[in-house]
Design an enzyme around this catalytic site. Structure first.
Site, PDB file in Angstrom:
ATOM      1  N   GLY A  45     -20.317   1.793 -15.962  1.00 58.93           N
ATOM      2  CA  GLY A  45     -20.511   3.204 -15.659  1.00 58.93           C
ATOM      3  C   GLY A  45     -19.219   3.793 -15.133  1.00 58.93           C
ATOM      4  N   GLN A  50     -13.392   9.559 -11.259  1.00 59.53           N
ATOM      5  CA  GLN A  50     -12.710   8.256 -11.117  1.00 59.53           C
ATOM      6  C   GLN A  50     -11.415   8.190 -11.923  1.00 59.53           C
ATOM      7  OE1 GLN A  50     -16.601   5.984 -11.806  1.00 59.53           O
ATOM      8  NE2 GLN A  50     -15.485   4.615 -10.460  1.00 59.53           N
ATOM      9  N   CYS A  95     -18.212  -1.098  -8.016  1.00 58.26           N
ATOM     10  CA  CYS A  95     -17.643   0.168  -8.491  1.00 58.26           C
ATOM     11  C   CYS A  95     -16.209  -0.070  -8.928  1.00 58.26           C
ATOM     12  CB  CYS A  95     -17.688   1.198  -7.353  1.00 58.26           C
ATOM     13  SG  CYS A  95     -17.027   2.813  -7.799  1.00 58.26           S
ATOM     14  N   GLU A 138     -23.535   6.920 -10.249  1.00 59.42           N
ATOM     15  CA  GLU A 138     -22.540   7.799 -10.884  1.00 59.42           C
ATOM     16  C   GLU A 138     -22.683   9.245 -10.420  1.00 59.42           C
ATOM     17  OE1 GLU A 138     -20.158   6.384 -12.198  1.00 59.42           O
ATOM     18  OE2 GLU A 138     -21.067   4.432 -12.546  1.00 59.42           O
TER      19      GLU A 138
HETATM   20  C1  QAP Z   1     -21.812   1.461 -11.354  1.00 64.50           C
HETATM   21  O1  QAP Z   1     -20.124  -0.107 -11.793  1.00 64.50           O
HETATM   22  C2  QAP Z   1     -23.026   0.607 -11.184  1.00 64.50           C
HETATM   23  O2  QAP Z   1     -15.558  -4.673  -8.532  1.00 64.50           O
HETATM   24  C3  QAP Z   1     -20.845   0.924 -12.390  1.00 64.50           C
HETATM   25  O3  QAP Z   1     -13.666  -5.875 -10.010  1.00 64.50           O
HETATM   26  C4  QAP Z   1     -23.121  -0.247 -10.104  1.00 64.50           C
HETATM   27  O4  QAP Z   1     -19.077  -0.559 -13.714  1.00 64.50           O
HETATM   28  C5  QAP Z   1     -24.061   0.691 -12.064  1.00 64.50           C
HETATM   29  C6  QAP Z   1     -16.451  -3.378 -11.816  1.00 64.50           C
HETATM   30  C7  QAP Z   1     -24.250  -1.004  -9.931  1.00 64.50           C
HETATM   31  C8  QAP Z   1     -25.197  -0.068 -11.892  1.00 64.50           C
HETATM   32  C9  QAP Z   1     -25.294  -0.918 -10.820  1.00 64.50           C
HETATM   33  C10 QAP Z   1     -16.458  -3.601 -10.456  1.00 64.50           C
HETATM   34  C11 QAP Z   1     -15.484  -3.995 -12.576  1.00 64.50           C
HETATM   35  C12 QAP Z   1     -17.399  -2.478 -12.464  1.00 64.50           C
HETATM   36  C13 QAP Z   1     -15.538  -4.451  -9.863  1.00 64.50           C
HETATM   37  C14 QAP Z   1     -19.193  -0.796 -12.529  1.00 64.50           C
HETATM   38  C15 QAP Z   1     -14.565  -5.059 -10.643  1.00 64.50           C
HETATM   39  C16 QAP Z   1     -14.538  -4.832 -12.004  1.00 64.50           C
HETATM   40  C17 QAP Z   1     -18.342  -1.755 -11.819  1.00 64.50           C
HETATM   41 CO    CO Z   2     -18.632   3.862  -9.008  1.00 62.83          CO
END
Ligand code: QAP
Ligand code: CO
Length: 171
Positions: A45, A50, A95, A138
């Site tokens: 997401g 961002q 995130c 988001e």
């Molecule tokens: C938001 O999160 C989200 O720490 C999207 O090192 C969170 O894409 C949606 C990511 C929880 C649903 C449930 C995080 C990638 C990606 C990290 C993400 C990282 C590399 C997070």
């Molecule tokens: Co985020």
């Protein structure tokens, strides 16, 4: 084009995003760049702020039952509004703007949302499961909020301590 992701504590992540008014080629390019950036950084997401664009735009692309992230499952969300929330659910969130940190966050279990797609067509949906969580995560970005703000006082302190250590190591 892959864009740079803003990382906590970048102040721009606290900006309140503004509604999109033109569903034009520039918007489509931005959505395409957001997708390319999210995939490159291994996210599921991403909100426009961002990548430094304070507009009410977000994308979500969850993985399917086989663990595949299929572009046909991508949802592009413009000017979203939550019209109903119910239930509670805790999920360990992460995130792209807070890389390497994950913690439990409590959110509504089911939501009703209204938004527009890239063509300016109105979509009304009821979401649950991970999609509902991702949408709420988001949409918080659009209001200038990060998931770490929802942690308990002690967990937030734990985060700040870990983050200071991490900044030293990264430098
Ligand atoms: C938001 O999160 C989200 O720490 C999207 O090192 C969170 O894409 C949606 C990511 C929880 C649903 C449930 C995080 C990638 C990606 C990290 C993400 C990282 C590399 C997070
Ligand atoms: Co985020």
């Amino acid at each position: 084009m892959i864009r740079e992701i803003l990382v906590y504590p970048d102040k721009r992540l606290r900006l309140k995003s503004k509604d999109v008014t033109a569903f034009d080629a520039q918007l489509h390019t931005l959505l395409d760049d957001m997708y390319e950036t999210m995939i490159a950084k291994e996210g599921i997401g991403l909100a426009a702020i961002q990548i430094g664009i304070a507009k009410n735009i977000l994308i979500i692309n969850l993985v399917d039952e086989e663990g595949m992230q299929q572009k046909e499952d991508l949802i592009e969300v413009i000017n979203p509004k939550i019209t109903h929330k119910e239930g509670e659910e805790v999920y360990q969130e992460g995130c792209l703007s807070v890389p390497g940190y994950y913690d439990d966050v409590k959110r509504a279990e089911k939501i009703k949302v209204e938004y527009y797609n890239r063509f300016g067509e109105k979509i009304v949906q009821e979401l649950d499961g991970l999609l509902a969580i991702a949408m709420q995560h988001e949409m918080d970005h659009l209001l200038g909020h990060l998931f770490i703000e929802k942690l308990s006082y002690l967990k937030r302190k734990k985060f700040e301590k870990e983050w200071k250590k991490k900044i030293k190591v990264d430098k």
